[in-house]
Design an enzyme around this catalytic site. Structure first.
Site, PDB file in Angstrom:
ATOM      1  CD  GLU A  52      10.879   6.099  -9.538  1.00  0.00           C
ATOM      2  OE1 GLU A  52      10.435   7.063 -10.186  1.00  0.00           O
ATOM      3  OE2 GLU A  52      10.159   5.170  -9.101  1.00  0.00           O
ATOM      4  CE  LYS A 120       8.607   7.337 -13.517  1.00  0.00           C
ATOM      5  NZ  LYS A 120       8.369   7.366 -12.046  1.00  0.00           N
ATOM      6  CB  CYS A 156       8.885   3.565 -11.563  1.00  0.00           C
ATOM      7  SG  CYS A 156       7.718   3.032 -10.274  1.00  0.00           S
ATOM      8  CB  THR A 404      -4.762   2.054  19.264  1.00  0.00           C
ATOM      9  OG1 THR A 404      -5.826   2.650  20.005  1.00  0.00           O
ATOM     10  CG2 THR A 404      -3.496   2.065  20.107  1.00  0.00           C
TER      11      THR A 404
END
Length: 553
Positions: A52, A120, A156, A404
């Protein structure tokens, strides 16, 4: 129905599982052309189906509001017509006018012409998706007869609903081609296959599902393109996390039903998929943003250890630098374990003690702090000293700082703004602490890079004497379950208590999550691996009167 018919006993369709770069129209066009030529020359392929919005990459976000982007897309489509010979391509792209009638489209291009374009129909507008901000919905099916096979095109989200596929069937489709940009999250590949199988069961048609691969900011795409036969059997599966061309040989049986054949890649474990997601997302964030290297504050704890392993696996040890910044509260085992891991991975490792800098801050602030007991203020100063050191190294060398912190800490605010939260990217931002341990064990099962003691010792921020995480937080096994229910599943206080959780712990956890929204807004981006991540996936107000204690009398 559109037609470009030639009799051919075998049709070779290629699933073009590529890694586009958002906004790089010229670069993406080159990738399409290169893949098409390779498919033609190596596989004698008839058609390559790409993901897509292939030309723009996904998601383009507000780039779709720029008319200049659409001009580049149109030039890119013309280049594909001019350059691709002897093979057809099905590519995704925006089509139409910005802010007026812009569609999420897919076009079939062959022999210098656009044979068909589909718009779409179902635009996702939930979770990380906001396509209705940019696109309008298509209404009609698109079926094109190419070399004797009637191809039904969908994009999709269309495949998650019955109507678009049914429309294609009514228009004469013999096979459904579905172009995707479906982000990874835990368990998503099973949901995709189950939903596509439902469409097969409804229509009796085979379906080819082509997904992109690679990282884009918080999102990461796993590929895992696949094809199901008319009976719902998985006949082809592309490898996860790998760019490539994956062929499907299409023939007809005696009843003229389409038969699909190809290779099936093996499935990965959940830990393997998550680890590869983190590695891929980190690698592409670094590479697509052109960072030369990364720097990590290596504490001797499990979060920074896993971050280091990911960074080395993603971009190589020669581009990773670690800095251990001990204070008076740092245990010798932390120094030893950090050194052992850095040496084992052959990364550039430095030790910069922070006690003298910490003391300078305390001396400078002694008048303001006079008469007040030590508390988290002193702990946060240490974290911020470390953040300054890492950011200074980053500014001087060009290395990006990797934060982190994990999702458990981010959720409850067990982190220091402008301290350990400093950085350009946070690979573990959506990873709960309990999963951190599983991922560390998984990585060591490949080759032992994380010292065992880092995994087995109780976690500690080491900002005070004899400090442990569990002094401030519930055990992570309890905390992570509560966080998943509150953050991902939207459970309320009453339901969590009714399910058996301790009311005081639940109330405390909810309050910590709610009051630390301001911190999360200022955190670096990180890779989404769960169904509800912080950031674009979860939008809560900072200023809010809604709380555990607020009731209507």
């Amino acid at each position: 129905m559109l037609s470009s018919q030639t009799d051919n006993s075998e049709f070779c369709l290629i699933m073009g599982q590529i890694n586009p770069v958002v906004g790089d129209i010229a670069g993406n066009v080159k990738k399409i052309i290169k893949a098409a030529k390779q498919a033609r020359d190596e596989f004698d392929a008839d058609l390559v189906v790409f993901p897509e919005l292939t030309l723009t990459g996904y998601p383009p976000e507000d780039l779709l509001l720029r008319a200049g982007l659409i001009k580049r897309v149109n030039k890119g489509l013309q280049k594909l017509k001019n350059k691709i010979k002897g093979i057809a391509v099905l590519v995704g792209h925006p089509a139409g006018m910005v802010r007026e009638d812009l569609y999420n489209a897919a076009s079939l291009i062959a022999d210098g012409e656009c044979l068909a374009t589909y718009f779409k129909q179902h635009l996702p507008n939930y979770s990380v998706f906001d396509e209705k901000r940019y696109f309008i919905e298509g209404k009609e099916a698109c079926v094109v007869d190419y070399k004797g096979i009637k191809l039904g095109i969908t994009i999709c989200e269309d495949i998650w609903f019955a109507e678009p596929v049914t429309q294609a069937v009514d228009a004469g489709a013999e096979i459904i081609l579905n172009l995707n940009a479906s982000p990874f999250r835990q368990g998503k590949w099973e949901l995709r296959e189950a939903e596509v199988r439902q469409r097969v069961n409804e229509t009796g048609l085979p379906i080819v599902y082509v997904n992109q691969v690679g990282g884009q900011d918080e999102l990461v795409f796993d590929g895992c393109s696949f094809a199901l036969s008319a009976k719902g059997e998985k006949v082809v599966r592309a490898a996860a996390w790998q760019q490539g061309l994956f062929p499907i040989r299409i023939t007809r049986d005696s009843d003229q039903t389409l038969l699909l054949q190809g290779e099936r890649a093996s499935k990965e474990t959940d830990e393997a998929m998550v680890y590869q997601a983190l590695k891929t997302g980190l690698r592409d964030y670094i590479e697509k943003n052109h960072f030369s290297s990364v720097v990590i504050g290596l504490s001797g704890g499990i979060d920074s250890a896993l971050t280091l392993a990911l960074a080395v696996d993603a971009i190589g040890a020669d581009r990773v630098k670690t800095v251990m910044m001990p204070s008076r509260y740092t245990a010798q085992m932390s120094l030893d374990d950090a050194q052992e891991m850095a040496v084992g991975l052959n990364v550039d490792h430095s030790v910069i003690a922070i006690d003298s800098l910490f003391e300078q801050f305390l001396d400078t602030l002694s008048e303001q702090f006079a008469g007040k007991p030590a508390d988290t203020t002193e702990e946060n100063i240490q974290a911020r000293v470390r953040g300054v050191i890492l950011m200074a190294i980053s500014n001087k060398t060009g290395a990006m700082v990797l934060s982190t912190g994990n999702k458990s800490e981010m959720a409850v605010g067990y982190s220091t703004l402008y301290g350990d939260m400093a950085g350009g990217f946070a690979p573990l931002k959506d990873v709960y602490k309990t999963l951190i341990y599983r991922l560390a064990e998984y990585r060591n099962s490949l080759s032992e890079v994380i010292p065992t003691r880092i995994i087995t010792r109780p976690p500690s921020a080491e900002l005070a004497h004899d400090q442990l995480d569990q002094d401030s937080l519930p055990p992570y096994e309890i905390l992570d379950q509560l966080l998943e229910r509150y953050i991902a599943e939207d459970w309320c206080f009453e339901d969590m208590v009714a399910a058996g959780s301790d009311a005081k712990i639940v109330a405390r956890v909810i309050k910590m999550v709610d009051r630390n929204e301001y911190k999360r807004r200022q955190a670096p981006p990180g890779i989404r691996i769960t169904k509800r991540a912080f950031g674009r996936d979860r939008r809560y107000p900072i200023t809010s009167g809604y709380s555990v204690n607020s009731t209507i009398e």
